[in-house]
Design an enzyme around this catalytic site. Structure first.
Site, PDB file in Angstrom:
ATOM      1  N   ASP A   1      -3.129  -8.156  -9.217  1.00  0.00           N
ATOM      2  CA  ASP A   1      -3.632  -7.068  -8.369  1.00  0.00           C
ATOM      3  C   ASP A   1      -5.163  -6.943  -8.272  1.00  0.00           C
ATOM      4  O   ASP A   1      -5.692  -6.799  -7.180  1.00  0.00           O
ATOM      5  CB  ASP A   1      -3.039  -5.728  -8.828  1.00  0.00           C
ATOM      6  CG  ASP A   1      -3.340  -4.580  -7.884  1.00  0.00           C
ATOM      7  OD1 ASP A   1      -3.314  -4.804  -6.664  1.00  0.00           O
ATOM      8  OD2 ASP A   1      -3.586  -3.469  -8.351  1.00  0.00           O
TER       9      ASP A   1
ATOM     10  N   CYS B   1      11.118 -11.323  10.063  1.00  0.00           N
ATOM     11  CA  CYS B   1      11.128  -9.937  10.568  1.00  0.00           C
ATOM     12  C   CYS B   1      11.768  -9.866  11.954  1.00  0.00           C
ATOM     13  O   CYS B   1      12.328  -8.835  12.324  1.00  0.00           O
ATOM     14  CB  CYS B   1       9.716  -9.358  10.618  1.00  0.00           C
ATOM     15  SG  CYS B   1       9.101  -8.842   9.001  1.00  0.00           S
TER      16      CYS B   1
ATOM     17  N   CYS C   1       6.775   4.967   9.692  1.00  0.00           N
ATOM     18  CA  CYS C   1       5.576   5.418   8.956  1.00  0.00           C
ATOM     19  C   CYS C   1       5.197   6.828   9.424  1.00  0.00           C
ATOM     20  O   CYS C   1       4.898   7.034  10.603  1.00  0.00           O
ATOM     21  CB  CYS C   1       4.409   4.452   9.159  1.00  0.00           C
ATOM     22  SG  CYS C   1       2.907   5.049   8.319  1.00  0.00           S
TER      23      CYS C   1
ATOM     24  N   CYS D   1      -2.826   5.516   5.681  1.00  0.00           N
ATOM     25  CA  CYS D   1      -1.682   5.178   4.803  1.00  0.00           C
ATOM     26  C   CYS D   1      -1.587   6.187   3.657  1.00  0.00           C
ATOM     27  O   CYS D   1      -2.560   6.425   2.937  1.00  0.00           O
ATOM     28  CB  CYS D   1      -1.864   3.753   4.275  1.00  0.00           C
ATOM     29  SG  CYS D   1      -0.632   3.264   3.055  1.00  0.00           S
TER      30      CYS D   1
ATOM     31  N   CYS E   1       3.682   5.830  -1.572  1.00  0.00           N
ATOM     32  CA  CYS E   1       4.682   6.069  -0.516  1.00  0.00           C
ATOM     33  C   CYS E   1       5.564   4.827  -0.416  1.00  0.00           C
ATOM     34  O   CYS E   1       5.089   3.707  -0.577  1.00  0.00           O
ATOM     35  CB  CYS E   1       3.965   6.311   0.809  1.00  0.00           C
ATOM     36  SG  CYS E   1       5.062   6.484   2.225  1.00  0.00           S
TER      37      CYS E   1
HETATM   38  C1  B12 Z   1      -5.893  -3.247  -1.004  1.00  0.00           C
HETATM   39  C2  B12 Z   1      -4.443  -3.104  -1.442  1.00  0.00           C
HETATM   40  C3  B12 Z   1      -3.734  -1.997  -0.994  1.00  0.00           C
HETATM   41  C4  B12 Z   1      -4.286  -1.070   0.098  1.00  0.00           C
HETATM   42  C5  B12 Z   1      -4.163  -1.793   1.455  1.00  0.00           C
HETATM   43  C6  B12 Z   1      -2.752  -2.379   1.693  1.00  0.00           C
HETATM   44  C7  B12 Z   1      -2.726  -3.684   2.485  1.00  0.00           C
HETATM   45  N1  B12 Z   1      -1.850  -3.750   3.471  1.00  0.00           N
HETATM   46  O1  B12 Z   1      -3.451  -4.601   2.197  1.00  0.00           O
HETATM   47  C8  B12 Z   1      -3.375   0.189  -0.091  1.00  0.00           C
HETATM   48  C9  B12 Z   1      -4.058   1.168  -1.046  1.00  0.00           C
HETATM   49  C10 B12 Z   1      -3.014   0.937   1.184  1.00  0.00           C
HETATM   50  C11 B12 Z   1      -2.164  -0.420  -0.798  1.00  0.00           C
HETATM   51  C12 B12 Z   1      -0.909   0.147  -0.778  1.00  0.00           C
HETATM   52  C13 B12 Z   1       0.212  -0.411  -1.364  1.00  0.00           C
HETATM   53  N2  B12 Z   1       0.232  -1.461  -2.199  1.00  0.00           N
HETATM   54 CO1  B12 Z   1      -1.326  -2.602  -2.529  1.00  0.00          CO
HETATM   55  N3  B12 Z   1      -2.660  -3.932  -2.793  1.00  0.00           N
HETATM   56  C14 B12 Z   1      -3.844  -4.074  -2.293  1.00  0.00           C
HETATM   57  C15 B12 Z   1      -4.494  -5.380  -2.811  1.00  0.00           C
HETATM   58  C16 B12 Z   1      -5.451  -5.025  -3.949  1.00  0.00           C
HETATM   59  C17 B12 Z   1      -5.235  -6.218  -1.753  1.00  0.00           C
HETATM   60  C18 B12 Z   1      -4.442  -6.473  -0.450  1.00  0.00           C
HETATM   61  C19 B12 Z   1      -5.312  -7.092   0.605  1.00  0.00           C
HETATM   62  O2  B12 Z   1      -5.874  -8.164   0.417  1.00  0.00           O
HETATM   63  N4  B12 Z   1      -5.482  -6.405   1.730  1.00  0.00           N
HETATM   64  C20 B12 Z   1      -6.358  -6.872   2.790  1.00  0.00           C
HETATM   65  C21 B12 Z   1      -5.656  -6.967   4.102  1.00  0.00           C
HETATM   66  C22 B12 Z   1      -6.555  -7.723   5.087  1.00  0.00           C
HETATM   67  O3  B12 Z   1      -4.478  -7.704   3.897  1.00  0.00           O
HETATM   68  P1  B12 Z   1      -3.131  -7.479   4.708  1.00  0.00           P
HETATM   69  O4  B12 Z   1      -2.863  -6.067   5.066  1.00  0.00           O
HETATM   70  O5  B12 Z   1      -2.105  -8.156   3.906  1.00  0.00           O
HETATM   71  O6  B12 Z   1      -3.545  -8.235   6.034  1.00  0.00           O
HETATM   72  C23 B12 Z   1      -2.977  -9.431   6.444  1.00  0.00           C
HETATM   73  C24 B12 Z   1      -2.071  -9.207   7.639  1.00  0.00           C
HETATM   74  O7  B12 Z   1      -2.621  -8.120   8.413  1.00  0.00           O
HETATM   75  C25 B12 Z   1      -2.201 -10.527   8.347  1.00  0.00           C
HETATM   76  N5  B12 Z   1      -2.240 -10.378   9.785  1.00  0.00           N
HETATM   77  C26 B12 Z   1      -3.164  -9.824  10.553  1.00  0.00           C
HETATM   78  N6  B12 Z   1      -2.826  -9.904  11.838  1.00  0.00           N
HETATM   79  C27 B12 Z   1      -1.648 -10.547  11.900  1.00  0.00           C
HETATM   80  C28 B12 Z   1      -0.856 -10.896  12.963  1.00  0.00           C
HETATM   81  C29 B12 Z   1       0.301 -11.609  12.724  1.00  0.00           C
HETATM   82  C30 B12 Z   1       1.151 -11.986  13.870  1.00  0.00           C
HETATM   83  C31 B12 Z   1       0.680 -11.942  11.387  1.00  0.00           C
HETATM   84  C32 B12 Z   1       1.940 -12.704  11.108  1.00  0.00           C
HETATM   85  C33 B12 Z   1      -0.130 -11.557  10.312  1.00  0.00           C
HETATM   86  C34 B12 Z   1      -1.285 -10.864  10.590  1.00  0.00           C
HETATM   87  O8  B12 Z   1      -3.437 -11.163   7.950  1.00  0.00           O
HETATM   88  C35 B12 Z   1      -4.088 -10.334   7.030  1.00  0.00           C
HETATM   89  C36 B12 Z   1      -4.763 -11.193   5.977  1.00  0.00           C
HETATM   90  O9  B12 Z   1      -3.841 -11.964   5.239  1.00  0.00           O
HETATM   91  C37 B12 Z   1      -3.213  -6.165  -3.313  1.00  0.00           C
HETATM   92  C38 B12 Z   1      -3.460  -7.071  -4.519  1.00  0.00           C
HETATM   93  C39 B12 Z   1      -4.225  -8.318  -4.120  1.00  0.00           C
HETATM   94  N7  B12 Z   1      -5.286  -8.623  -4.835  1.00  0.00           N
HETATM   95  O10 B12 Z   1      -3.863  -9.006  -3.181  1.00  0.00           O
HETATM   96  C40 B12 Z   1      -2.207  -5.024  -3.626  1.00  0.00           C
HETATM   97  C41 B12 Z   1      -0.730  -5.251  -3.273  1.00  0.00           C
HETATM   98  C42 B12 Z   1      -0.690  -5.815  -1.877  1.00  0.00           C
HETATM   99  N8  B12 Z   1      -0.177  -3.897  -3.248  1.00  0.00           N
HETATM  100  C43 B12 Z   1       1.039  -3.819  -3.653  1.00  0.00           C
HETATM  101  C44 B12 Z   1       1.846  -2.645  -3.599  1.00  0.00           C
HETATM  102  C45 B12 Z   1       3.118  -2.636  -4.434  1.00  0.00           C
HETATM  103  C46 B12 Z   1       1.477  -1.560  -2.791  1.00  0.00           C
HETATM  104  C47 B12 Z   1       2.336  -0.353  -2.388  1.00  0.00           C
HETATM  105  C48 B12 Z   1       3.798  -0.714  -2.108  1.00  0.00           C
HETATM  106  C49 B12 Z   1       2.265   0.757  -3.468  1.00  0.00           C
HETATM  107  C50 B12 Z   1       2.953   2.052  -3.055  1.00  0.00           C
HETATM  108  N9  B12 Z   1       4.271   2.095  -3.046  1.00  0.00           N
HETATM  109  O11 B12 Z   1       2.320   3.026  -2.747  1.00  0.00           O
HETATM  110  C51 B12 Z   1       1.591   0.134  -1.115  1.00  0.00           C
HETATM  111  C52 B12 Z   1       2.156  -0.520   0.168  1.00  0.00           C
HETATM  112  C53 B12 Z   1       1.495  -0.017   1.424  1.00  0.00           C
HETATM  113  C54 B12 Z   1       1.613  -1.044   2.549  1.00  0.00           C
HETATM  114  N10 B12 Z   1       2.444  -0.786   3.538  1.00  0.00           N
HETATM  115  O12 B12 Z   1       0.942  -2.081   2.489  1.00  0.00           O
HETATM  116  C55 B12 Z   1       1.575  -5.176  -4.083  1.00  0.00           C
HETATM  117  C56 B12 Z   1       2.508  -5.696  -2.971  1.00  0.00           C
HETATM  118  C57 B12 Z   1       3.689  -6.498  -3.485  1.00  0.00           C
HETATM  119  C58 B12 Z   1       4.459  -7.069  -2.327  1.00  0.00           C
HETATM  120  N11 B12 Z   1       5.782  -7.132  -2.438  1.00  0.00           N
HETATM  121  O13 B12 Z   1       3.896  -7.469  -1.331  1.00  0.00           O
HETATM  122  C59 B12 Z   1       0.226  -5.998  -4.279  1.00  0.00           C
HETATM  123  C60 B12 Z   1       0.347  -7.481  -3.951  1.00  0.00           C
HETATM  124  C61 B12 Z   1      -0.183  -5.804  -5.747  1.00  0.00           C
HETATM  125  C62 B12 Z   1       0.652  -6.648  -6.714  1.00  0.00           C
HETATM  126  N12 B12 Z   1       0.014  -7.479  -7.523  1.00  0.00           N
HETATM  127  O14 B12 Z   1       1.861  -6.603  -6.768  1.00  0.00           O
HETATM  128  N13 B12 Z   1      -2.486  -1.618  -1.383  1.00  0.00           N
END
Ligand code: B12
Length: 313
Positions: free
Chosen positions: A130, A184, A194, A210, A237
């Site tokens: 994480d 999906c 949401c 969020c 959440c």
């Molecule tokens: C920052 C963070 C958060 C933030 C932002 C969430 C997010 N979506 O990134 C907040 C605080 C909101 C959060 C919440 C939660 N988190 Co969090 N979080 C992180 C963290 C530290 C970094 C994630 C990251 O890099 N985000 C940056 C953005 C850019 O990434 P992204 O949203 O995935 O974006 C990608 C997509 O948008 C994609 N994309 C963009 N456009 C398009 C278009 C298409 C067509 C496609 C296919 C893809 C695509 O490309 C982007 C880059 O890869 C990770 C740990 C880590 N170091 O990775 C844990 C992590 C993601 N979290 C985790 C968890 C458990 C949660 C929660 C479930 C906790 C809870 N129940 O409250 C929630 C889930 C909320 C949600 N719906 O995401 C777990 C997820 C496990 C899993 N099964 O995936 C992680 C991996 C931690 C862990 N070690 O287990 N989190």
């Protein structure tokens, strides 16, 4: 004779991880660009640490020079208990019902690293759960663990998305797995469900909307327009994952005692929590993820939810 890769995987599973996969360490060109775009839109809110180390997030070789493989593990944390919606009660995300996963996963991964280094003198390894500059979901997808769903969590085809992720970056060259494919399809249940409209596009989350971000990471007051839709959530959440058909069909209970809900965590009594003192907070949440929001943050969240209830009645 078993290959090193096969032995690494067998060890990981013996340590209690639900799934393990391996990806080749290489720059994440497309995802690094997407991360950049996400940051430039301000979707990280006040999580400034997300903007630091952007280059490292985009390339594991900048985190561990000479890195050749990324070992990704997933651990199931689902407990077979449903959220309850009751008057005067709130809801905590199931990831925080029991003990803090960071400690549990890191301790297990440390054992795997120790073994890896003993077996392969001269190699180097670093583990992350994480908090490091590693795009864990992207690596999970590349290592075949699962795909990043439209709700932006990784979904495994075996047990759904109720899994935590962890990684070992290693200088060893291991056999890589096939990346996971996206399943999906046309489904958009998470986006529609949401309560605060945080999934602004499929696969794209605006943290500023969020509930998980607002109740855990965000400091200070909450925009009342969003707060009134908190839907009882006082810490984290689960809505987008609760409605996911993959979870409905494939989630199965974890074997980890540490993730079992602590007393009072499933349907917290809002009045009791509103009056909670520092002593009780410390005792109740020692070793739990809930400490992250601190007592002040938890009380703010409870106030939001209570107000939301007041206006609804
Ligand atoms: C920052 C963070 C958060 C933030 C932002 C969430 C997010 N979506 O990134 C907040 C605080 C909101 C959060 C919440 C939660 N988190 Co969090 N979080 C992180 C963290 C530290 C970094 C994630 C990251 O890099 N985000 C940056 C953005 C850019 O990434 P992204 O949203 O995935 O974006 C990608 C997509 O948008 C994609 N994309 C963009 N456009 C398009 C278009 C298409 C067509 C496609 C296919 C893809 C695509 O490309 C982007 C880059 O890869 C990770 C740990 C880590 N170091 O990775 C844990 C992590 C993601 N979290 C985790 C968890 C458990 C949660 C929660 C479930 C906790 C809870 N129940 O409250 C929630 C889930 C909320 C949600 N719906 O995401 C777990 C997820 C496990 C899993 N099964 O995936 C992680 C991996 C931690 C862990 N070690 O287990 N989190």
């Amino acid at each position: 004779m078993e290959t090193l890769t096969a032995r690494v995987k067998a060890r990981a599973l013996a340590l209690g991880f639900t799934k393990v996969g391996i990806a080749e360490a290489a720059p994440l060109e497309d995802h690094a660009l997407r991360l950049h775009e996400w940051l430039s839109r301000g979707y990280q809110g006040s999580m400034q640490w997300m903007g630091r180390n952007e280059e490292k997030r985009g390339d594991p070789r900048r985190v561990l020079p000479g890195c050749r493989s990324v070992i990704v593990v997933a651990m199931n944390y689902y407990t077979d208990i449903a959220h309850r919606e009751e008057a005067g009660k709130g809801r905590i995300s199931r990831y925080a019902w029991g003990d803090d996963y960071h400690d549990l996963l890191s301790n297990r991964l440390r054992l795997l690293v120790q073994w890896l280094l003993e077996e392969n003198p001269g190699s180097e390894a670093k583990l992350y759960v994480d908090t490091g500059p590693v795009m864990e979901k992207v690596w999970a997808e590349r290592a075949g663990i699962g795909w990043e769903g439209k709700h932006t969590n990784v979904i495994t085809p075996e047990v759904g998305s109720w899994v935590f992720l962890g990684e070992i970056l290693t200088t060893l060259s291991l056999e890589r797995d096939e990346p996971a494919a996206d399943h999906c399809g046309d489904c958009a249940l998470c986006i529609d469900a949401c309560p605060t409209g945080a999934l602004v596009e499929p696969y794209v989350l605006d943290s500023r909307r969020c509930i998980s971000y607002l109740t855990i990471e965000h400091k200070g007051p909450i925009d009342p327009e969003i707060g009134r839709n908190f839907d009882g959530w006082v810490y984290g959440c689960d809505t987008c994952q609760d409605v996911c058909p993959w979870n409905g069909k494939f989630a199965r209970p974890t074997v980890e005692e540490a993730f079992m809900p602590r007393d009072g965590n499933i349907a917290p009594d809002l009045q009791t929590w509103r009056n909670m003192g520092p002593e009780e907070f410390r005792a109740r949440f020692k070793g739990s993820p809930v400490t992250r929001t601190r007592l002040e943050g938890l009380k703010r969240n409870v106030r939001e939810v209570v107000q939301e209830g007041d206006t609804a009645s």
